[in-house]
Structures are given as structure tokens and as C-alpha cells.
Design a protein around this motif. Structure first.
Motif, PDB file in Angstrom:
ATOM      1  N   SER A 105       0.828  -1.198   0.000  1.00  0.00           N
ATOM      2  CA  SER A 105       0.000   0.000   0.000  1.00  0.00           C
ATOM      3  C   SER A 105       0.871   1.260   0.000  1.00  0.00           C
ATOM      4  O   SER A 105       1.978   1.287   0.550  1.00  0.00           O
ATOM      5  CB  SER A 105      -0.912   0.008   1.233  1.00  0.00           C
ATOM      6  OG  SER A 105      -1.590   1.243   1.360  1.00  0.00           O
ATOM      7  N   SER A 106       0.357   2.317  -0.605  1.00  0.00           N
ATOM      8  CA  SER A 106       1.058   3.606  -0.618  1.00  0.00           C
ATOM      9  C   SER A 106       0.888   4.346   0.705  1.00  0.00           C
ATOM     10  O   SER A 106       1.525   5.374   0.932  1.00  0.00           O
ATOM     11  CB  SER A 106       0.529   4.478  -1.762  1.00  0.00           C
ATOM     12  OG  SER A 106      -0.871   4.722  -1.594  1.00  0.00           O
ATOM     13  N   ILE A 107       0.040   3.813   1.574  1.00  0.00           N
ATOM     14  CA  ILE A 107      -0.179   4.429   2.889  1.00  0.00           C
ATOM     15  C   ILE A 107       1.002   4.071   3.783  1.00  0.00           C
ATOM     16  O   ILE A 107       1.207   2.907   4.125  1.00  0.00           O
ATOM     17  CB  ILE A 107      -1.496   3.936   3.530  1.00  0.00           C
ATOM     18  CG1 ILE A 107      -2.674   4.242   2.606  1.00  0.00           C
ATOM     19  CG2 ILE A 107      -1.712   4.563   4.893  1.00  0.00           C
ATOM     20  CD1 ILE A 107      -3.999   3.674   3.083  1.00  0.00           C
ATOM     21  N   GLU A 108       1.799   5.051   4.153  1.00  0.00           N
ATOM     22  CA  GLU A 108       3.018   4.804   4.916  1.00  0.00           C
ATOM     23  C   GLU A 108       2.908   5.227   6.374  1.00  0.00           C
ATOM     24  O   GLU A 108       3.582   4.674   7.232  1.00  0.00           O
ATOM     25  CB  GLU A 108       4.195   5.533   4.259  1.00  0.00           C
ATOM     26  CG  GLU A 108       4.529   5.050   2.858  1.00  0.00           C
ATOM     27  CD  GLU A 108       5.025   3.607   2.843  1.00  0.00           C
ATOM     28  OE1 GLU A 108       5.503   3.128   3.897  1.00  0.00           O
ATOM     29  OE2 GLU A 108       4.935   2.953   1.775  1.00  0.00           O
ATOM     30  N   THR A 109       2.083   6.234   6.667  1.00  0.00           N
ATOM     31  CA  THR A 109       1.946   6.742   8.027  1.00  0.00           C
ATOM     32  C   THR A 109       0.466   6.886   8.362  1.00  0.00           C
ATOM     33  O   THR A 109      -0.382   6.933   7.453  1.00  0.00           O
ATOM     34  CB  THR A 109       2.631   8.107   8.183  1.00  0.00           C
ATOM     35  OG1 THR A 109       1.926   9.085   7.392  1.00  0.00           O
ATOM     36  CG2 THR A 109       4.091   8.033   7.743  1.00  0.00           C
TER      37      THR A 109
ATOM     38  N   ALA B 138      -6.425  13.261  10.765  1.00  0.00           N
ATOM     39  CA  ALA B 138      -6.836  12.891   9.408  1.00  0.00           C
ATOM     40  C   ALA B 138      -8.270  12.360   9.405  1.00  0.00           C
ATOM     41  O   ALA B 138      -8.669  11.601  10.292  1.00  0.00           O
ATOM     42  CB  ALA B 138      -5.883  11.842   8.848  1.00  0.00           C
ATOM     43  N   GLN B 139      -9.056  12.763   8.416  1.00  0.00           N
ATOM     44  CA  GLN B 139     -10.439  12.318   8.283  1.00  0.00           C
ATOM     45  C   GLN B 139     -10.514  11.152   7.298  1.00  0.00           C
ATOM     46  O   GLN B 139      -9.878  11.160   6.251  1.00  0.00           O
ATOM     47  CB  GLN B 139     -11.314  13.479   7.773  1.00  0.00           C
ATOM     48  CG  GLN B 139     -11.324  14.685   8.693  1.00  0.00           C
ATOM     49  CD  GLN B 139     -11.912  14.372  10.049  1.00  0.00           C
ATOM     50  OE1 GLN B 139     -13.015  13.817  10.142  1.00  0.00           O
ATOM     51  NE2 GLN B 139     -11.184  14.711  11.108  1.00  0.00           N
TER      52      GLN B 139
ATOM     53  N   GLU C 219      -1.071   9.443   9.145  1.00  0.00           N
ATOM     54  CA  GLU C 219      -1.572  10.666   8.521  1.00  0.00           C
ATOM     55  C   GLU C 219      -2.051  10.408   7.086  1.00  0.00           C
ATOM     56  O   GLU C 219      -2.947  11.107   6.579  1.00  0.00           O
ATOM     57  CB  GLU C 219      -0.472  11.740   8.510  1.00  0.00           C
ATOM     58  CG  GLU C 219      -0.161  12.335   9.875  1.00  0.00           C
ATOM     59  CD  GLU C 219       0.595  11.395  10.794  1.00  0.00           C
ATOM     60  OE1 GLU C 219       1.191  10.410  10.283  1.00  0.00           O
ATOM     61  OE2 GLU C 219       0.606  11.620  12.020  1.00  0.00           O
ATOM     62  N   ASP C 220      -1.468   9.396   6.434  1.00  0.00           N
ATOM     63  CA  ASP C 220      -1.833   9.092   5.048  1.00  0.00           C
ATOM     64  C   ASP C 220      -3.207   8.451   4.925  1.00  0.00           C
ATOM     65  O   ASP C 220      -3.687   8.212   3.803  1.00  0.00           O
ATOM     66  CB  ASP C 220      -0.795   8.153   4.423  1.00  0.00           C
ATOM     67  CG  ASP C 220       0.578   8.799   4.316  1.00  0.00           C
ATOM     68  OD1 ASP C 220       0.643  10.051   4.313  1.00  0.00           O
ATOM     69  OD2 ASP C 220       1.585   8.057   4.259  1.00  0.00           O
TER      70      ASP C 220
END
Length: 407
Positions: free
Chosen positions: A118-122, A155-156, A124-125
Motif C-alpha cells: 500500500s502507498s499508505i506509509e503513516t 486525518a479524516q 496521517e496518510d
């Protein structure tokens, strides 16, 4: 004259030591409550009388060398006996205190999981992403994880409610959701499903919430365990390390003790028994839902206990919770155990740990790791889980035999 004074000194010293060691022994017998109530007072009285008689003999026959020497020898022997008894009772007390220590809380870990690529690393992402959560399962754990996540980032994201753990994981695989919230206690369940064995390799933990829940489990104490039968639940979790970690209850054994007939009945309930679940004090559980008995361990020991009480229509008086580490530690602390493997039940290597030597027909001496592997073995047997249950009972009997031996 010098010899007489020296003898008198040692005579008085061992008289004092005899009284002190007898007092310590009597106090430990009383506080440990290891003697039946009807003989406790007579035994303690006898200890006092023996010491009194030896002292009186020394006083009355102080002018008789032979009797004095004999009384001195008796006081030395009694001091050694009382001292040895006190030492072993002290060790017994320490062991019992260590293994029956009650944990007031259970540890919980709930993870925010994403695909490994996944491109989600943190955390916050996660903004603008779809996060899958379970609709009716582990609501409390999900709320805790989301609350801690909100403290980490503002983050929402969009929540997508899903009905089951398999549906949640499938939604992550197919891209219906970008991440899922999953209690780590369910990870093993997922990896047992066909096609999901590589779940841990295909995913990674982006964020993990840790919190504690109350684990109060009051005993239904028996007024006199020397005259009244009672039930003990042995609940075995499939984890290493801290026994406070919530996980599946893979071993559920009821030990029924009848002190009048001096008999012990072991009743093992297969881990995959499909039964109505009593949630106990778990706040993240659907009361009365049908599920495997092993999954009640995720709710806590109270859920397992009350589910079994309903299933068997009995009262469970005491509970004893163990995990893999508990078994190895107990067996190793005892110096190993001896089991008798029946004909046709030999195992060349254990499935749980192929590096360990298996067992042969006849008598086998097992250390902690081999005892654990033997208790977990099922794939080597045609009878599968039923034979594993028998192995578990064999290990428990061997532990009892070793723990009650003169060693």
C-alpha cells in the motif's frame, strides 16, 4: 568441668532451635492450610507436646548423663526434621504464590492494517481513505483503536462496517477498503482460513493501539475443600509470554475433585465445539451467538468459564489460566516429567517443532519444550484432536505426579 559447660551450652542451644523450628513449621502448616481441618489442631498440638516433653525430660533428668545425651540427640534430630519441613513448606508457599498470582487486567492490541504494498506509509496518510471495521464484533476494541488513532492524527477517513472477520480481510484484499481495524487476537483465526494462510506476509501494521481491560474473575469458593467436591477450569491460551494477553482458549479442561472418594475427573471440551457464547464481562461480544469454544478466550477467561457452565450445567469454582510459556516453565521447574506413551502412539518428530526429538512407545522423560510439543500434537494421529486432548491429560497427570513426589 569445661566439657560439661560446653555440652550444657549446646544442649540449651538446640532446645531453643527445636522450639523455634517447631514454631515456624506449625505457623506455616496453619497459614498454608495444607492439613484437613479435623486434624490440623491435633497435629499442631502434637508439635508443641513433643517439644515440651523433650524439655521436661532434660529438666527432670539433668543429673543422668545417659538420659541427657539421649534427650540432646532427640532435640538435634527434631530440629533437623522441623527445619527441613519448614524449608520445603516455605518453597511450596513461594511456588503456590507464584503460579496462582491473579492478574487484575488483560492486555489488548488492536491494529490498523494495510496491504504490504500500500502507498499508505503513516497514520496521517489515512486521510480520505476507506477503513473497514467490524459491525458487531469487538466494538470496544475498535472504539479504543480509533480513539487512540485520533490522538495521533486529525486525518479524516470513511468507516465501512463489515459483518465478519473473513469479510473484512477479503474487502482489504479486493481493494473495497484501504485499511482495516483488527484485534490482534483474531490474527491466528484469519491465518487458519483457507486462502488466508499468508495474511501476515500480505499485510503490515500501520498503527497499533494497546490498552488494558479488567479481568476480574471471582472464585466460587468452596467452604471446605477437604469434604466438598469442586470444579476447576484449566484454560490454555495459544500464546507465548505474558499470560495476560487475550487469545484463543485452545485447551479447556474441567478438573472435578471429589475429596471424599479421593478421585479426580478430567473432562476436556474440544476446542472447535460450536456453542452459544456467554460474553461474561466482555463489552465487545454478541451475547448468545454461536461460535467455537476456543474463541471465548478472546473475550476473556470469564466468558470461557460462563460459556462452559451453561454448556455443561455445572458451577466452576476456580480457574487456572496458562499459555505455552506456562507449560514449559512449570515442567522445567519440576526438572521434567515422565509420561508413558501407549503402543502405536509414538511420534518421530513434532509438528509444533520439528527440531525436537519425538516420543517412543513406553516411558519418556520430557523437558518443558517437548512436553509442550507433545501436548500440542495432533497431525501425527489418525484421531487428531481427540488424541491431542489425551496427550494434554497425560501431561497434566505427569505434572501432578512430579509435583507431589518427594523431590
Amino acid at each position: 568441668m569445661r566439657v560439661f559447660k560446653s555440652f550444657a551450652f549446646w544442649n540449651q542451644l538446640f532446645s531453643l532451635l527445636m522450639i523455634v523450628t517447631a514454631g515456624i513449621l506449625g505457623w506455616q502448616l496453619y497459614t498454608l492450610d495444607v492439613l484437613p481441618g479435623n486434624i490440623q489442631i491435633p497435629v499442631l498440638t502434637c508439635l508443641g507436646l513433643v517439644c515440651l516433653i523433650v524439655i521436661l525430660v532434660k529438666f527432670e533428668f539433668s543429673l543422668s548423663p545417659k538420659i541427657m545425651v539421649g534427650a540432646f540427640a532427640v532435640s538435634v534430630i527434631l530440629t533437623a526434621v522441623f527445619g527441613t519441613g519448614s524449608y520445603y513448606l516455605y518453597r511450596t508457599s513461594g511456588t503456590l504464590s507464584a503460579i496462582t498470582a491473579v492478574k487484575k487486567t488483560s492486555n489488548n492490541k488492536v491494529s490498523l492494517i494495510v496491504p504490504v504494498d500500500s502507498s499508505i506509509e503513516t497514520p496521517e496518510d489515512i486521510a480520505g481513505k476507506r477503513v473497514g471495521v467490524l459491525k458487531n464484533i469487538d466494538k470496544g476494541g475498535t472504539e479504543q483503536a480509533l480513539t487512540q488513532l485520533e490522538k495521533r492524527t486529525d486525518a479524516q477517513y470513511e468507516l465501512v462496517e463489515l459483518d465478519s472477520v473473513p469479510q473484512e480481510v477479503l474487502s482489504l484484499y479486493t481493494g473495497e477498503v484501504d485499511a482495516i481495524v483488527l484485534n490482534e487476537a483474531y490474527r491466528t483465526n484469519v491465518m487458519e482460513l483457507e486462502g488466508y494462510e499468508d495474511f501476515s506476509d500480505r499485510t503490515r501494521v500501520l498503527f497499533q493501539a494497546s490498552f488494558k481491560t479488567d479481568a476480574t474473575n471471582e472464585a466460587l469458593a468452596v467452604s471446605d475443600v477437604t469434604t466438598r467436591p469442586y470444579n476447576i477450569l484449566i484454560s490454555g491460551n495459544d500464546t507465548y509470554g505474558d499470560v495476560g494477553e487475550l487469545s484463543r482458549s485452545d485447551v479447556n479442561m474441567i478438573v472435578t475433585i471429589n475429596p471424599v472418594t479421593s478421585t479426580v475427573l478430567l473432562t476436556s471440551i474440544p476446542r472447535d465445539s460450536y456453542v452459544p457464547v456467554d460474553c461474561g464481562d466482555a463489552y465487545a461480544c454478541a451475547q448468545g451467538q454461536l461460535d467455537k469454544i476456543t474463541h471465548t478466550g478472546i473475550n476473556g477467561i470469564t466468558s470461557t468459564k460462563q460459556t462452559l457452565e451453561q454448556l455443561l450445567d455445572i458451577d466452576i469454582n476456580y480457574t487456572f489460566r496458562v499459555n505455552f510459556s506456562s507449560v514449559t516453565n512449570i515442567v522445567d521447574s519440576l526438572g521434567g516429567i515422565d509420561i508413558e506413551v501407549p503402543e502405536g502412539q509414538a511420534v518421530e518428530t513434532f509438528y509444533a517443532d520439528s527440531t525436537l526429538e519425538g516420543v517412543t512407545e513406553g516411558r519418556n522423560h520430557l523437558d518443558g519444550e517437548r512436553a509442550l510439543a507433545f501436548a500440542r500434537e495432533r497431525y501425527a494421529y489418525i484421531d487428531g484432536d481427540n488424541q491431542r486432548v489425551r496427550n494434554q491429560q497425560m501431561v497434566l497427570k505427569a505434572i501432578f505426579d512430579k509435583a507431589t513426589s518427594p523431590e
